[in-house]
Structure formats: C-alpha cells, structure tokens
Motif scaffolding. Structure first.
Motif, PDB file in Angstrom:
ATOM      1  N   GLN A   1     -32.759  11.446  29.506  1.00 39.88           N
ATOM      2  CA  GLN A   1     -33.930  11.751  30.181  1.00 39.88           C
ATOM      3  C   GLN A   1     -34.080  13.257  30.538  1.00 39.88           C
ATOM      4  O   GLN A   1     -33.027  13.646  30.821  1.00 39.88           O
ATOM      5  CB  GLN A   1     -34.298  10.686  31.476  1.00 39.88           C
ATOM      6  CG  GLN A   1     -34.599   9.586  30.669  1.00 39.88           C
ATOM      7  CD  GLN A   1     -34.998   8.349  32.040  1.00 39.88           C
ATOM      8  OE1 GLN A   1     -35.569   8.856  33.333  1.00 39.88           O
ATOM      9  NE2 GLN A   1     -34.939   7.225  31.948  1.00 39.88           N
ATOM     10  N   GLU A   2     -35.409  13.747  30.909  1.00 44.09           N
ATOM     11  CA  GLU A   2     -35.568  15.057  31.344  1.00 44.09           C
ATOM     12  C   GLU A   2     -35.640  14.904  33.049  1.00 44.09           C
ATOM     13  O   GLU A   2     -36.343  13.920  33.251  1.00 44.09           O
ATOM     14  CB  GLU A   2     -36.726  15.849  30.649  1.00 44.09           C
ATOM     15  CG  GLU A   2     -36.546  16.289  29.309  1.00 44.09           C
ATOM     16  CD  GLU A   2     -37.557  16.840  28.715  1.00 44.09           C
ATOM     17  OE1 GLU A   2     -38.332  17.393  29.457  1.00 44.09           O
ATOM     18  OE2 GLU A   2     -37.517  17.080  27.415  1.00 44.09           O
ATOM     19  N   ALA A   3     -35.149  15.969  33.645  1.00 39.97           N
ATOM     20  CA  ALA A   3     -35.476  15.900  35.098  1.00 39.97           C
ATOM     21  C   ALA A   3     -35.288  17.281  35.565  1.00 39.97           C
ATOM     22  O   ALA A   3     -34.615  18.034  34.934  1.00 39.97           O
ATOM     23  CB  ALA A   3     -34.205  14.948  35.672  1.00 39.97           C
TER      24      ALA A   3
ATOM     25  N   ARG B   1     -31.777  18.342  30.629  1.00 39.01           N
ATOM     26  CA  ARG B   1     -31.718  16.899  29.947  1.00 39.01           C
ATOM     27  C   ARG B   1     -30.507  16.285  30.383  1.00 39.01           C
ATOM     28  O   ARG B   1     -29.319  16.997  30.661  1.00 39.01           O
ATOM     29  CB  ARG B   1     -31.766  17.030  28.621  1.00 39.01           C
ATOM     30  CG  ARG B   1     -31.737  15.569  27.832  1.00 39.01           C
ATOM     31  CD  ARG B   1     -31.774  15.581  26.160  1.00 39.01           C
ATOM     32  NE  ARG B   1     -32.721  16.475  25.778  1.00 39.01           N
ATOM     33  CZ  ARG B   1     -34.143  16.005  25.768  1.00 39.01           C
ATOM     34  NH1 ARG B   1     -34.338  14.885  26.048  1.00 39.01           N
ATOM     35  NH2 ARG B   1     -34.891  16.951  25.216  1.00 39.01           N
ATOM     36  N   LEU B   2     -30.550  15.042  30.930  1.00 36.60           N
ATOM     37  CA  LEU B   2     -29.257  14.315  31.674  1.00 36.60           C
ATOM     38  C   LEU B   2     -28.197  13.904  30.336  1.00 36.60           C
ATOM     39  O   LEU B   2     -28.925  13.060  29.587  1.00 36.60           O
ATOM     40  CB  LEU B   2     -29.838  13.283  32.293  1.00 36.60           C
ATOM     41  CG  LEU B   2     -30.790  13.783  33.548  1.00 36.60           C
ATOM     42  CD1 LEU B   2     -31.069  12.337  34.383  1.00 36.60           C
ATOM     43  CD2 LEU B   2     -29.942  14.648  34.665  1.00 36.60           C
ATOM     44  N   GLY B   3     -27.063  14.517  30.441  1.00 36.19           N
ATOM     45  CA  GLY B   3     -26.135  14.004  29.605  1.00 36.19           C
ATOM     46  C   GLY B   3     -25.258  12.702  30.041  1.00 36.19           C
ATOM     47  O   GLY B   3     -25.645  12.123  30.976  1.00 36.19           O
TER      48      GLY B   3
ATOM     49  N   GLY C   1     -25.651  18.036  32.736  1.00 37.74           N
ATOM     50  CA  GLY C   1     -26.756  18.466  32.546  1.00 37.74           C
ATOM     51  C   GLY C   1     -27.001  19.493  31.522  1.00 37.74           C
ATOM     52  O   GLY C   1     -26.034  20.548  31.379  1.00 37.74           O
ATOM     53  N   ILE C   2     -28.037  19.479  30.775  1.00 37.82           N
ATOM     54  CA  ILE C   2     -28.212  20.472  29.569  1.00 37.82           C
ATOM     55  C   ILE C   2     -29.407  20.848  30.060  1.00 37.82           C
ATOM     56  O   ILE C   2     -30.497  20.616  29.908  1.00 37.82           O
ATOM     57  CB  ILE C   2     -28.227  19.534  28.121  1.00 37.82           C
ATOM     58  CG1 ILE C   2     -27.091  19.000  27.920  1.00 37.82           C
ATOM     59  CG2 ILE C   2     -28.481  20.838  27.146  1.00 37.82           C
ATOM     60  CD1 ILE C   2     -27.276  17.389  27.301  1.00 37.82           C
ATOM     61  N   ILE C   3     -29.190  22.506  30.175  1.00 38.59           N
ATOM     62  CA  ILE C   3     -30.439  23.191  30.664  1.00 38.59           C
ATOM     63  C   ILE C   3     -31.358  23.537  29.314  1.00 38.59           C
ATOM     64  O   ILE C   3     -31.163  23.574  28.322  1.00 38.59           O
ATOM     65  CB  ILE C   3     -30.122  24.691  31.150  1.00 38.59           C
ATOM     66  CG1 ILE C   3     -29.226  24.398  32.276  1.00 38.59           C
ATOM     67  CG2 ILE C   3     -31.377  25.421  31.253  1.00 38.59           C
ATOM     68  CD1 ILE C   3     -28.775  25.890  32.999  1.00 38.59           C
ATOM     69  N   LEU C   4     -32.667  23.105  29.832  1.00 38.72           N
ATOM     70  CA  LEU C   4     -33.614  23.020  28.587  1.00 38.72           C
ATOM     71  C   LEU C   4     -34.322  24.630  28.568  1.00 38.72           C
ATOM     72  O   LEU C   4     -34.438  25.352  29.487  1.00 38.72           O
ATOM     73  CB  LEU C   4     -34.924  22.159  28.986  1.00 38.72           C
ATOM     74  CG  LEU C   4     -34.469  20.574  29.055  1.00 38.72           C
ATOM     75  CD1 LEU C   4     -35.545  19.640  29.480  1.00 38.72           C
ATOM     76  CD2 LEU C   4     -34.049  20.059  27.539  1.00 38.72           C
TER      77      LEU C   4
END
Length: 438
Positions: A381-383, A422-424, A435-438
C-alpha cells in the motif's frame, strides 16, 4: 530567591525515567535552566547539576531510579543532584538519604525549580521539599521535543480514579489541567518552530476539564483548528472516557491520526472489579468495534497487567481468550508489582513470579502475532510517513498515520519531512516495513 548569576556557564545533565509525561516535564525543567545560562553537558564533560525525574509505577521502577542516582553521582562527582518525579513524591525521605542527593522536590515543587536551588551548595544530607497529595494543585505546562521529531504536549496531570493496584494518584495528586486557550497557544508555538506532529499526554487525559470546566472533546476540536500542525496523536485514554463523539471526530479529522492507546489492564470482568476499574469487557469491546467500524486500518495499542492479586489461572485464561478475540494491534504487557499502601494488598490470592512470567510471555507472543499481521496487511500500500531524526550511519525511521514503523536509507534531508512511500516487506529485524519513496 535564587541568585541566577551563579548559573552562568554551568552545565547540567538530565535523566528521565518512566512515561512520556515525565519526558515533557524534564524538557520544561531544561528550558528553565537554559534561560539562566545553564547548558546541557556534552559527551565526556562533568556536570555541575544533575536533574533526575523519577518513576514509581513498579518496584522495578523504584530500583532503576536508585541505580540512576548512584550512577550519575559517580559519573559527575561534586555535582548538585536534584531528584523529582513520582518516586521523589512518594518516598522523599528515602531518596534524600541516597548518597550524593542534595535536593528532593515533590510534584507541587518541580515546576518551580529555581526557587529551591539556592547557591548549589552541597550538604551532607539531602533536603526533601514536598507537599501532601491532597494539597497538590498546580498544573505545570510542558511541551517537549528532545531528540525526537514529535512533540509531547502535557494537557492534564493527576488522577481521581484510585485503582486498587496503583500509586499514581498519590504521586501526582488530583486531576487538573491547563486551559484550552493556553494549550492552543503552545501548539501555535510548536507550529512556528516547524513542528508537524504532537502527542497529547497526561495521566488521565480523558478526564481533562476538571479544573477549567472544559472537556477533552472541546480540546480536541480547538487543537484541530490550529494551522501548521499536520498530525496529532492521543496518548493513553481510559475506555470509559473515550466517547463515541471523540471516535467519530477522529474518524473525519485530517489532523487527528487513526491511532489509539487504550488501557484494558485485564480481559476478565472479575479481575477488573478487583482492580476497581470503571468499565467491563463489554464496554471495552464496544469501543474497539466502534473504532474499527469507522477506521478499519486504525492502530490500537492496549495496556494489560498480568499476575495482579486475585488473577487465578481461570481468570487469566478468560482474559487471554477475550484479548485474543479483540481486533487490536499491539499489547503493552506489564507484570503486576506490589505497591505499598494500595488496596490490592488486601486481596488474598497471590500469583507466583513464575506464573507472572509465563502469562507475560504468552501475551507478548500474542502481541507480536497481532502486530505482524497488521503490518503484513499493509504491504504494497501507499502511505505518508513522517521521518524522524536518526543516528549517523543508521537507517531512518518514521511512522505512517496509523503508526506503522517504516524504514528508509539514511538521508538527513528527510528529517521531519512527510514523505509519500510504498510499503515494502519487513526489515531485517522484523520491527518495521521497508519504504520505497514514490
């Protein structure tokens, strides 16, 4: 009155034990000393003043306080040692007798430290200045940041509940609070400093308004209107004081996060009665259901005490089964500790240390299972994450709105920034999601 010129170029060290409220109050003491010329010691320096803010929630807390006093006295020989906090209020004579202690201040005095420091002259025996619990009336405002990104705003102090196992009402005094107008002004100052997140703290914050004729819900609405603050979190709030209108307001608020911390203490009605708690399991379950019906992804932390007097094996199994069935995220598990002067000591049935340990381990395992399951549901999910300051060379961490801990590679530019990610998967030690920065 203390001659403040003697504090110029003095160095102080601060040590805090216990709750977030204590940390907020220590921060206020630090600001007071800074205003008269005292700076915080740097690594390897000797302090002229040691301030130790103590806790007394368990017997182990008392022991840790004594150890901290002995250690600081050894590390800073000749320093003027001030001890305050709950242990100091409850056992002032005992604390004053500890070698090296110069001044013991009770709950009513700690907000007026400068009045009692004198010329920092050490004496053979410490002086204890306290006020009887019934006469503790002062509300000392506190708002701390310390080394964290989040601020902690003290909105209330004291407690009128007198649960059978607890000494906090004796250590903190009766329930009292600041005025909403004054607290709003403090929050505006935090916003001016660039603060983005504030945690509301107190001893029994849902009881807010006893001394000002206001309510906690009034406070929530007033703070929500302050521009510049992105996030508020409500620290521990009693289930009987967490009203449906507060839950519904948080559900539609942009600034109040879907994150609750609610003390249960026992999942067995018979034990709750022995504890003199003001709710039963049915009410507690209804609060969890209400939160989840409006905020499915809300983080819910729950306090539980194991091994209290009267908790038979059958009662513990009832409690375990009830907690297992709750849709909560994390358990904060405490082993019951005998506290002098409490009503719980009149209960005959005593749980052995081994049984306390086993019960604690079972609940901690259940907590890990619930937290991991909650985190796993959010992978992919995105957060939005508020990043926090980290030690050099260590990964950065931050929290989503619903308090999922997220790990990113070290980048000082991200400190106190709201980052979309985006939660890894889980990190290496399983305590956060990558976290993967969008």
């Amino acid at each position: 009155m203390t001659d403040t010129t003697i504090f110029q170029n003095k160095k102080a060290v601060y040590y805090t034990l216990g709750c977030k409220l204590n940390f907020a109050e220590t921060s206020t003491i630090g600001k007071t000393l800074k205003e008269v010329g005292v700076r915080t010691v740097r690594k390897g320096e000797q302090a002229d003043i040691c301030v130790i803010n103590t806790c007394s929630v368990t017997e182990m807390a008392d022991k840790k306080c004594r150890q901290a006093i002995h250690r600081l006295a050894k590390e800073h020989p000749g320093a003027f040692i001030v001890v305050t906090g709950c242990y100091a209020q409850l056992k002032p004579g005992q604390v004053a007798d500890i070698e090296g202690v110069d001044l013991v201040l009770g709950a009513e005095q700690k907000g007026d430290l400068m009045k009692y420091l004198g010329n920092l002259e050490k004496h053979e025996h410490g002086e204890a200045i306290t006020t009887a619990t019934k006469d503790i009336r002062t509300f000392v405002p506190s708002c701390s940041r310390g080394d964290r990104t989040r601020y902690f705003l003290k909105v209330q102090d004291g407690c009128d509940y007198f649960c059978s196992y607890c000494t906090i009402p004796f250590a903190r005094g009766r329930s009292r609070n600041g005025k909403i107008a004054d607290l709003v002004e403090q929050v505006r100052q935090v916003a001016a400093e660039g603060g983005k997140e504030i945690v509301l703290t107190g001893v029994n914050i849902g009881d807010f308004g006893k001394t000002t004729g206001e309510s906690f819900f009034d406070l929530v609405k007033a703070l929500d209107a302050v521009e510049g603050i992105e996030r508020y979190r409500i620290s521990s709030i009693e289930p009987n004081l967490l009203t449906d209108e507060i839950i519904e307001y948080v559900a539609r608020s942009r600034r109040f996060m879907p994150h609750f911390h609610i003390p249960l203490q026992s999942g067995c009605d018979e034990v709750l009665k022995l504890m003199r708690r003001r709710y039963d399991t049915a009410l507690f379950a209804s609060k969890i259901h209400k939160i989840k019906s409006l905020m499915l992804d809300a983080f819910i932390g729950v306090d539980v005490i194991v091994g209290t007097r009267g908790e038979t094996p059958e009662y513990f199994e009832q409690a375990y089964e009830f907690i297992q069935g709750l849709d909560v995220t994390q358990l904060h598990v405490f082993s019951y500790s005998e506290r002098p002067g409490t009503q719980a000591l009149k209960i005959d049935y005593v749980v052995s240390p081994d049984d306390k340990h086993q019960r604690s381990q079972r609940l901690l395992a259940l907590s890990d299972e619930k937290t991991r399951s909650f985190y796993a549901r959010h992978i992919g999910q995105e957060a939005t994450v508020l990043m926090e300051h980290s030690k050099p060379g260590c990964p950065m961490h931050g929290f989503t709105d619903n308090y999922i801990r997220v790990e990113l590679e070290q980048n000082d530019a991200l400190d106190n920034q709201l980052i979309r990610v985006r939660l890894g998967d889980f990190n290496d030690d399983g305590t956060a999601l990558k976290g993967i920065i969008l």
